[in-house]
Design a protein around this motif. Structure first.
Motif, PDB file in Angstrom:
ATOM      1  N   GLN A  66       7.400   9.220 -12.753  1.00 22.45           N
ATOM      2  CA  GLN A  66       8.722   9.852 -12.759  1.00 22.45           C
ATOM      3  C   GLN A  66       8.715  11.202 -12.059  1.00 22.45           C
ATOM      4  O   GLN A  66       9.776  11.777 -11.809  1.00 22.45           O
ATOM      5  N   LYS A  67       7.520  11.714 -11.747  1.00 28.73           N
ATOM      6  CA  LYS A  67       7.429  13.007 -11.054  1.00 28.73           C
ATOM      7  C   LYS A  67       7.519  12.853  -9.547  1.00 28.73           C
ATOM      8  O   LYS A  67       7.567  13.833  -8.822  1.00 28.73           O
ATOM      9  N   ASN A  68       7.481  11.615  -9.070  1.00 28.63           N
ATOM     10  CA  ASN A  68       7.467  11.360  -7.626  1.00 28.63           C
ATOM     11  C   ASN A  68       8.904  11.281  -7.108  1.00 28.63           C
ATOM     12  O   ASN A  68       9.634  10.364  -7.474  1.00 28.63           O
ATOM     13  N   PRO A 117       0.804  -1.230   0.000  1.00 28.99           N
ATOM     14  CA  PRO A 117       0.000   0.000   0.000  1.00 28.99           C
ATOM     15  C   PRO A 117       0.837   1.279   0.000  1.00 28.99           C
ATOM     16  O   PRO A 117       0.337   2.338  -0.404  1.00 28.99           O
ATOM     17  N   ASN A 118       2.087   1.198   0.403  1.00 25.20           N
ATOM     18  CA  ASN A 118       2.937   2.393   0.456  1.00 25.20           C
ATOM     19  C   ASN A 118       3.705   2.641  -0.827  1.00 25.20           C
ATOM     20  O   ASN A 118       4.486   3.600  -0.903  1.00 25.20           O
ATOM     21  N   HIS A 119       3.494   1.807  -1.830  1.00 21.20           N
ATOM     22  CA  HIS A 119       4.216   1.976  -3.089  1.00 21.20           C
ATOM     23  C   HIS A 119       3.877   3.336  -3.699  1.00 21.20           C
ATOM     24  O   HIS A 119       2.747   3.809  -3.620  1.00 21.20           O
ATOM     25  N   LYS A 120       4.881   3.956  -4.315  1.00 19.33           N
ATOM     26  CA  LYS A 120       4.673   5.306  -4.851  1.00 19.33           C
ATOM     27  C   LYS A 120       3.577   5.344  -5.908  1.00 19.33           C
ATOM     28  O   LYS A 120       2.874   6.368  -6.037  1.00 19.33           O
ATOM     29  N   ASN A 137      -2.312  10.616  -6.585  1.00 20.39           N
ATOM     30  CA  ASN A 137      -3.602  10.247  -6.002  1.00 20.39           C
ATOM     31  C   ASN A 137      -3.411   9.104  -5.012  1.00 20.39           C
ATOM     32  O   ASN A 137      -2.691   8.137  -5.301  1.00 20.39           O
ATOM     33  N   LYS A 138      -4.036   9.191  -3.868  1.00 21.04           N
ATOM     34  CA  LYS A 138      -4.015   8.110  -2.893  1.00 21.04           C
ATOM     35  C   LYS A 138      -5.022   7.060  -3.340  1.00 21.04           C
ATOM     36  O   LYS A 138      -6.237   7.290  -3.343  1.00 21.04           O
ATOM     37  N   ILE A 139      -4.518   5.883  -3.757  1.00 19.05           N
ATOM     38  CA  ILE A 139      -5.380   4.832  -4.287  1.00 19.05           C
ATOM     39  C   ILE A 139      -5.857   3.942  -3.152  1.00 19.05           C
ATOM     40  O   ILE A 139      -5.054   3.451  -2.335  1.00 19.05           O
TER      41      ILE A 139
END
Length: 834
Positions: free
Chosen positions: A832-834, A740-743, A749-751
């Protein structure tokens, strides 16, 4: 089941129905085959689930070698499949595939039938299938087709077991056997017996197969040799079958035309077993039916048939017609007179058409039509009378040999004429998997007969025939030549939003536009356009007079109003009211070179997506896949999308710099491969090294699902993975987040599990089942009772960039306006923006 309808009989005539827009003579070789078919009494119904399931090689052999009247009953129209030609899905795709089947039938000569079942996508067994389909309803439809077509032998493509490979395939075998038992029972579906008689076929067989590693054939099964060369066709039946099957273009079902004989195998299912031939125990000839004189007449007509002068057979054919008309079996007589009358018209070289220069017409308005007629017979065909819809005109005019006559006539389209659209799409489905048919007697038909026809009363010798010519549109196309299509009846006014969906951004007003298309010459006075949400008026515009001109209306829905709408996906409705009449239809027009123009209508609505949908990318490169709407969706969301071409990949690659990105690719925040790009884009092989270099240098590559059929590239990823036929067909299947913590699940958006609610048709297909340790799977999901699958999304870091392979069905979710799917897809693009 069956509703009351009015049936009109025209005494003294038999109506010759031609589903095409013209009545044209068959070639001499085709007439000869039709004569031999007229001599045969058996019929065969081939039965399966979808367009392209049919064994075209067997159909071609039955029709052209055995001269047996044969039909293909496809339970569905293929609505749930993928589209390799364009963006059409669902009902629109089913319409395309219906007509691809009809084009195929023109080649192999079979008839085509359907039930009301909707193809809802892949299912894994009959239990899943009958959760969607009403089994009794589908059985009733199959019984109706059996009673109407009256086959002696039914052949199933699939068994009712897992060997069928698809739940709908297996279901077709289940309903075939049950319908066989009921078709001859007068207590089963008794309402049908108002229109047809009970009919009991002789047997049901399963046409066993070798599909890949699955072999269901056996040497103790009934065997038939097919594929023989036919000099009149100039090819073998296997070659003809390849041409026929290759017309399923939306499926990419191009098939080799294979010369030479082959063996087909058949396993007994129910009924009287066949020991030597498919037709053991079936009445085959007129003589065995008690009409030896018809057999004798046909033998003489066939043996003396003149391929250069088929009209020489007319006197004998007219004598034969009187013998057939004297038959006591009304059903047999109806079948054979229809075929015989078509043969007579072909031998006379008769052509007829009623055409106008306009493709579309409006009910109640007048149009100029041309009736073009010609006969090539030595003894004249006489035009006795013409009925121009509601007006009759006597002529008693001989059609001189090979001399075209043209009669101009003004025709008013009836004020109550229905819009031109497929009968199965005219009403909303009764449920998600069954079409609602306005008149049950239409069940089975590939399309309804045109209701707008000019009727010709002809005399050939002393016999009278009535020919039905549908109102048609004709134009000269500079590439295709003469194009003749059905005249399409359209509303006087249509409305359509300029986009197929809108994305409402947070804290911003929503701007949208509505096109108004005027098809009528009338003036629309004091008209008003209304925009509605859930019955609530959101805005409008007064239009004093359109004066026959199209226009576009722009709306702004304030952000305060959007905030008050709690749903994250909602529908807006538009209508136009003038002179007490409400117009609220939009036209869906489908045009491909291999098909006639196809049209149906839907309410003038549009879907709006709203909520917290974030995308941190501005520019995306896209490699087009099969029937891909996603580039348009991204543009609607405000992202620049460039569809990549050959020249975009080549630049000065500096491997020593370690980036290999000295080309156009480096400018993109992400590059996306469309669905089945590896199956459709033949240049992908030389593009892949550039894409890998793009990722290594810091790019973000998102690849959607591919299949293992007709692939361009063996290795799609920088690290290996193996695509399998693994899928999750339950669109509401539970999704487990492996990390769940994967980028990819948190930015931008928080999925959460809520983002997987409201998905349509499926979660995804063709999941990998093996992959390199460099990949990290994101989700686990499975259908009921099956093992968990983790191949729905694989992520890998490569160099400075990211690679994502995701066979999740975004190509279905995004056109449907699924907000959760959009949020997840934007996360992938923004990696790539994370």
């Amino acid at each position: 089941m069956f509703k009351k309808v009015i049936i009109v009989f025209i005494l003294g005539f038999y109506s010759v129905f031609c589903s095409a827009q013209q009545v044209r003579p068959s070639k001499s070789s085709e007439i000869y085959r039709e004569l031999k078919t007229l001599k045969q009494l058996p019929k065969v119904l081939y039965l399966a689930a979808h367009p392209d399931d049919e064994n075209t090689g067997l159909l071609s052999w039955l029709i052209n070698d055995q001269n047996v009247e044969t039909g293909y009953l496809s339970l569905t129209r293929g609505d749930g499949g993928q589209n390799l030609l364009g963006t059409e899905q669902g009902a629109a795709l089913g319409l395309i595939r219906t007509h691809e089947l009809l084009e195929a039938r023109k080649l192999d000569g079979a008839q085509q039938f359907f039930t009301r079942a909707i193809d809802f996508g892949f299912s894994k067994n009959t239990t899943d299938t009958f959760k969607q389909w009403n089994e009794d309803s589908i059985i009733a439809d199959v019984v109706w087709v059996i009673r109407k077509f009256r086959p002696d032998v039914i052949i199933c493509r699939f068994p009712p077991t897992a060997a069928a490979g698809h739940g709908q395939h297996a279901a077709s075998a289940v309903v075939a056997e049950k319908a066989f038992k009921l078709a001859g029972d007068k207590t089963a579906f008794p309402d049908q017996l108002k229109y047809v008689n009970a009919w009991q076929p002789k047997r049901v067989l399963w046409n066993t197969f070798r599909f890949g590693a699955v072999n269901t054939t056996a040497e103790n099964q009934l065997k038939v040799t097919v594929g023989q060369y036919d000099a009149q066709l100039g090819m073998g039946y296997g070659e003809l079958a390849g041409l026929s099957r290759s017309l399923h273009k939306s499926q990419g079902a191009g098939t080799q035309s294979v010369a030479g004989i082959k063996t087909e195998y058949f396993s007994h299912v129910i009924g009287e077993p066949a020991k030597a031939t498919l037709f053991d125990g079936v009445t085959k000839t007129w003589t065995s039916q008690g009409s030896a004189d018809i057999d004798q007449s046909l033998d003489k007509i066939i043996s003396t048939f003149n391929f250069n002068n088929p009209d020489q057979s007319l006197p004998a054919l007219l004598v034969l017609r009187k013998k057939v008309m004297a038959l006591k079996d009304a059903d047999l007589k109806k079948d054979k007179i229809k075929s015989l009358d078509n043969i007579i018209l072909s031998c006379a070289g008769f052509m007829g058409e009623v055409v106008t220069n306009q493709a579309e017409a409006v009910a109640g308005e007048h149009y100029n039509f041309r009736l073009n007629l010609i006969s090539r017979a030595e003894n004249p065909v006489v035009l006795d009378n013409v009925k121009w819809l509601s007006q009759s005109e006597s002529f008693n005019r001989k059609l001189s040999k090979d001399s075209l006559i043209t009669i101009q006539h003004d025709i008013q389209i009836p004020a109550d004429a229905a819009l031109t659209e497929p009968y199965w799409l005219a009403k909303s489905p009764t449920n998600a998997a069954t079409f609602s048919v306005p008149n049950d007697t239409l069940v089975g038909l590939p399309e309804a007969e045109s209701p707008l026809n000019v009727l010709l009363d002809l005399k050939i010798g002393s016999d009278k025939l009535q020919v039905k010519l549908p109102l048609s549109f004709k134009k000269l196309d500079p590439v295709r030549g003469d194009v003749v299509e059905a005249l399409r009846i359209v509303p006087a006014l249509e409305l359509k939003f300029t986009q197929s969906l809108y994305v409402a951004k947070e804290n911003e007003d929503l701007h949208l536009s509505l096109n108004i298309k005027v098809n009528s010459s009338k003036k629309f006075n004091n008209g008003k356009v209304n925009l509605m949400y859930n019955g609530e008026w959101l805005g409008g515009a007064d239009l004093n007079s359109l004066n026959g001109k199209d226009t576009t209306i722009d709306y702004i829905i304030p952000k305060t109003k959007l905030t008050s709408i709690k749903s994250d996906r909602f529908q807006l409705d538009a209508n136009f009211v003038a002179d007490g009449v409400t117009y609220n239809k939009k036209q869906i027009l489908i045009q491909y070179p291999h098909l006639p123009s196809l049209q149906y209508f839907a309410p003038a609505t549009v879907t709006v997506m709203k909520g917290d949908i974030q995308a941190k990318v501005k520019k995306v490169g896209y490699i087009q896949g099969a029937g891909d709407f996603i580039p348009e969706f991204l543009r609607i969301a405000g992202i620049q999308v460039d569809v990549l071409k050959d020249e975009d990949f080549y630049g000065n690659i500096d491997e020593s710099a370690g980036n290999g990105s000295q080309n156009k690719l480096s400018q993109y925040d992400a590059i996306v491969l469309g669905v089945r790009a590896n199956n459709t884009e033949k240049k992908l092989g030389r593009w892949m090294p550039f894409l890998w270099s793009y990722v290594k240098a810091g790019g973000n590559l998102v690849m959607q699902y591919n299949t293992n059929q007709d692939t361009t590239v063996d290795q799609l990823g920088m690290y290996n993975f193996n695509i399998a036929n693994k899928r999750v067909t339950e669109e509401n299947a539970e999704v487990k987040f492996l990390n769940p913590n994967h980028k990819l699940l948190n930015f931008p958006n928080k999925i959460t599990a809520d983002d997987f609610k409201g998905w349509v048709q499926e979660r995804g297909a063709y999941f990998p089942d093996q992959w390199d340790a460099a990949y990290e799977p994101l989700f686990e999901m499975h259908d009921t009772g099956e093992e968990p699958l983790q191949g729905s999304t694989l992520y890998a870091k490569y160099g400075k960039g990211n690679f994502i392979y995701t066979p999740l069905a975004f190509f279905r979710q995004l056109p449907a306006g699924n907000v959760g799917a959009a949020r997840l897809f934007f996360n992938f693009l923004s990696a790539q923006k994370n």
